[in-house]
Design a protein around this motif. Structure first.
Motif, PDB file in Angstrom:
ATOM      1  N   SER A  10       0.818  -1.214   0.000  1.00  0.00           N
ATOM      2  CA  SER A  10       0.000   0.000   0.000  1.00  0.00           C
ATOM      3  C   SER A  10       0.860   1.276   0.000  1.00  0.00           C
ATOM      4  O   SER A  10       0.569   2.239  -0.703  1.00  0.00           O
ATOM      5  CB  SER A  10      -0.906  -0.022   1.241  1.00  0.00           C
ATOM      6  OG  SER A  10      -1.308   1.287   1.548  1.00  0.00           O
ATOM      7  N   GLY A  11       1.950   1.270   0.770  1.00  0.00           N
ATOM      8  CA  GLY A  11       2.828   2.438   0.756  1.00  0.00           C
ATOM      9  C   GLY A  11       2.457   3.544   1.726  1.00  0.00           C
ATOM     10  O   GLY A  11       2.836   4.697   1.516  1.00  0.00           O
ATOM     11  N   SER A  12       1.731   3.224   2.801  1.00  0.00           N
ATOM     12  CA  SER A  12       1.384   4.290   3.754  1.00  0.00           C
ATOM     13  C   SER A  12       2.633   4.802   4.475  1.00  0.00           C
ATOM     14  O   SER A  12       2.716   5.984   4.803  1.00  0.00           O
ATOM     15  CB  SER A  12       0.346   3.802   4.765  1.00  0.00           C
ATOM     16  OG  SER A  12       0.932   2.938   5.716  1.00  0.00           O
ATOM     17  N   GLU A  15       4.205   7.226   2.145  1.00  0.00           N
ATOM     18  CA  GLU A  15       3.475   8.498   2.143  1.00  0.00           C
ATOM     19  C   GLU A  15       3.835   9.324   3.372  1.00  0.00           C
ATOM     20  O   GLU A  15       4.105  10.528   3.280  1.00  0.00           O
ATOM     21  CB  GLU A  15       1.975   8.251   2.109  1.00  0.00           C
ATOM     22  CG  GLU A  15       1.164   9.531   1.999  1.00  0.00           C
ATOM     23  CD  GLU A  15      -0.328   9.280   1.826  1.00  0.00           C
ATOM     24  OE1 GLU A  15      -0.736   8.917   0.705  1.00  0.00           O
ATOM     25  OE2 GLU A  15      -1.069   9.417   2.818  1.00  0.00           O
ATOM     26  N   GLU A  18       7.238  10.756   2.873  1.00  0.00           N
ATOM     27  CA  GLU A  18       7.224  11.817   1.859  1.00  0.00           C
ATOM     28  C   GLU A  18       6.720  13.127   2.466  1.00  0.00           C
ATOM     29  O   GLU A  18       7.305  14.195   2.275  1.00  0.00           O
ATOM     30  CB  GLU A  18       6.326  11.392   0.689  1.00  0.00           C
ATOM     31  CG  GLU A  18       6.498  12.203  -0.578  1.00  0.00           C
ATOM     32  CD  GLU A  18       5.668  13.492  -0.551  1.00  0.00           C
ATOM     33  OE1 GLU A  18       4.564  13.475   0.041  1.00  0.00           O
ATOM     34  OE2 GLU A  18       6.155  14.500  -1.086  1.00  0.00           O
ATOM     35  N   ILE A  19       5.678  13.021   3.278  1.00  0.00           N
ATOM     36  CA  ILE A  19       5.132  14.218   3.949  1.00  0.00           C
ATOM     37  C   ILE A  19       6.177  14.791   4.903  1.00  0.00           C
ATOM     38  O   ILE A  19       6.427  15.998   4.938  1.00  0.00           O
ATOM     39  CB  ILE A  19       3.827  13.872   4.695  1.00  0.00           C
ATOM     40  CG1 ILE A  19       2.716  13.547   3.690  1.00  0.00           C
ATOM     41  CG2 ILE A  19       3.410  15.016   5.614  1.00  0.00           C
ATOM     42  CD1 ILE A  19       1.502  12.870   4.312  1.00  0.00           C
ATOM     43  N   VAL A  42       1.529   1.644  -3.916  1.00  0.00           N
ATOM     44  CA  VAL A  42       2.617   2.597  -3.602  1.00  0.00           C
ATOM     45  C   VAL A  42       3.039   3.366  -4.853  1.00  0.00           C
ATOM     46  O   VAL A  42       3.416   4.530  -4.777  1.00  0.00           O
ATOM     47  CB  VAL A  42       3.830   1.873  -2.959  1.00  0.00           C
ATOM     48  CG1 VAL A  42       4.519   0.947  -3.956  1.00  0.00           C
ATOM     49  CG2 VAL A  42       4.812   2.883  -2.368  1.00  0.00           C
ATOM     50  N   ARG A  45       0.730   6.214  -5.157  1.00  0.00           N
ATOM     51  CA  ARG A  45       1.059   7.258  -4.159  1.00  0.00           C
ATOM     52  C   ARG A  45       2.287   8.061  -4.608  1.00  0.00           C
ATOM     53  O   ARG A  45       2.336   9.277  -4.448  1.00  0.00           O
ATOM     54  CB  ARG A  45       1.353   6.621  -2.793  1.00  0.00           C
ATOM     55  CG  ARG A  45       0.144   6.031  -2.073  1.00  0.00           C
ATOM     56  CD  ARG A  45       0.536   5.693  -0.649  1.00  0.00           C
ATOM     57  NE  ARG A  45      -0.256   4.651  -0.042  1.00  0.00           N
ATOM     58  CZ  ARG A  45      -1.184   4.868   0.887  1.00  0.00           C
ATOM     59  NH1 ARG A  45      -1.463   6.100   1.263  1.00  0.00           N
ATOM     60  NH2 ARG A  45      -1.840   3.864   1.434  1.00  0.00           N
ATOM     61  N   ALA A  46       3.269   7.359  -5.208  1.00  0.00           N
ATOM     62  CA  ALA A  46       4.474   8.058  -5.696  1.00  0.00           C
ATOM     63  C   ALA A  46       4.083   9.037  -6.807  1.00  0.00           C
ATOM     64  O   ALA A  46       4.510  10.195  -6.814  1.00  0.00           O
ATOM     65  CB  ALA A  46       5.486   7.047  -6.207  1.00  0.00           C
ATOM     66  N   GLN A  48       1.219  10.461  -7.271  1.00  0.00           N
ATOM     67  CA  GLN A  48       0.483  11.594  -6.676  1.00  0.00           C
ATOM     68  C   GLN A  48       1.439  12.579  -5.999  1.00  0.00           C
ATOM     69  O   GLN A  48       1.189  13.777  -5.966  1.00  0.00           O
ATOM     70  CB  GLN A  48      -0.548  11.074  -5.651  1.00  0.00           C
ATOM     71  CG  GLN A  48      -1.758  10.408  -6.294  1.00  0.00           C
ATOM     72  CD  GLN A  48      -2.619   9.667  -5.271  1.00  0.00           C
ATOM     73  OE1 GLN A  48      -2.393   9.791  -4.069  1.00  0.00           O
ATOM     74  NE2 GLN A  48      -3.565   8.871  -5.753  1.00  0.00           N
ATOM     75  N   ALA A  49       2.564  12.029  -5.491  1.00  0.00           N
ATOM     76  CA  ALA A  49       3.537  12.892  -4.800  1.00  0.00           C
ATOM     77  C   ALA A  49       4.602  13.402  -5.756  1.00  0.00           C
ATOM     78  O   ALA A  49       5.567  14.040  -5.351  1.00  0.00           O
ATOM     79  CB  ALA A  49       4.196  12.105  -3.663  1.00  0.00           C
ATOM     80  N   HIS A 173       4.253   5.417  11.454  1.00  0.00           N
ATOM     81  CA  HIS A 173       4.367   6.660  10.691  1.00  0.00           C
ATOM     82  C   HIS A 173       5.086   7.745  11.481  1.00  0.00           C
ATOM     83  O   HIS A 173       5.520   8.735  10.916  1.00  0.00           O
ATOM     84  CB  HIS A 173       2.978   7.136  10.228  1.00  0.00           C
ATOM     85  CG  HIS A 173       2.340   6.185   9.278  1.00  0.00           C
ATOM     86  ND1 HIS A 173       1.018   6.299   8.894  1.00  0.00           N
ATOM     87  CD2 HIS A 173       2.830   5.086   8.654  1.00  0.00           C
ATOM     88  CE1 HIS A 173       0.745   5.306   8.064  1.00  0.00           C
ATOM     89  NE2 HIS A 173       1.812   4.564   7.897  1.00  0.00           N
TER      90      HIS A 173
END
Ligand code: GRF
Length: 191
Positions: A10-12, A15, A18-19, A42, A45-46, A48-49, A173
């Motif tokens: 999923s890559g949370s 994320e 990245e934040i 993921v 998500r990459a 999107q970022a 996280h």
């Protein structure tokens, strides 16, 4: 510090990192996200970022060594200094370990050495432990072995792996960005 994040799912954690980079909590630049599963979320998500996503499937290579050599060429070209595993479901082989000695980090959803491997949360809940947690460690040739850098305890939500997993993920996280920041920006001892 230029890092590559390896993920298979999923890559949370990606994320969250990245934040943290974007908000100045982690002094690192994510040069790329690498996945061995092209369809994993993921990669979305990459995208999107606006971070480079690299999908490389081991089965496209004759040997694990050939796969790692191809991956290393990409990492070197991108100037990657540290490899950060975040839900990467493969063992790192000797070729990669030799190229990044003590420069590969992993996060695992249990208090290692308890409950290594897959479904650590399910193992802990099934075992009936009252407290589990999260471990950040340097990667060696083993699975979820290697020197432990940081740990945080997370109470088990009795018989509820899903609620326990949510609590663990929240802790992940936070602990990952904090631990990596200490690696990349060691605070001088005030002695
Ligand atoms: C996390 O629980 C991590 O500890 C484990 O795999 C999971 C990855 O989750 N290695 P995500 O893909 O970062 O959401």
């Amino acid at each position: 510090t230029k890092i590559a994040i390896f993920a298979s799912g999923s890559g949370s954690n990606f994320e969250a990192l990245e934040i943290a980079c974007r908000e100045g909590e982690l002094d690192a630049e994510i040069a790329l996200v690498m996945t061995d599963k092209p369809a994993s979320f993921v990669i979305e998500r990459a995208r999107q970022a606006d971070i480079r996503g690299v999908a490389l499937e081991p089965k496209a290579f004759p040997t694990k060594q050939a796969f790692e050599e191809a991956l290393l060429a990409i990492l070197r070209e991108a100037g990657v200094e540290w490899i950060v595993l975040a839900g990467y479901m493969r063992l790192i082989g000797p070729t990669m370990l030799a190229a990044y000695p003590s420069r590969i980090v992993n996060i695992h959803p249990s208090l290692l050495p308890s409950f290594p491997g897959k479904d650590a949360i399910g193992q802990a809940v099934a075992h009936g432990v009252k407290v589990t947690g999260v471990t950040v460690h340097l990667v060696d040739e083993g699975m979820d072995t290697g020197p432990i850098l940081n740990q945080a305890a997370v109470p088990v939500v009795e018989g509820d792996p899903e609620k326990t997993a949510q609590a663990i993920q929240k802790t992940e996280h936070v602990i990952y960005k904090e631990t990596l920041q200490k690696l990349f920006k060691p605070v001088p001892a005030n002695n």
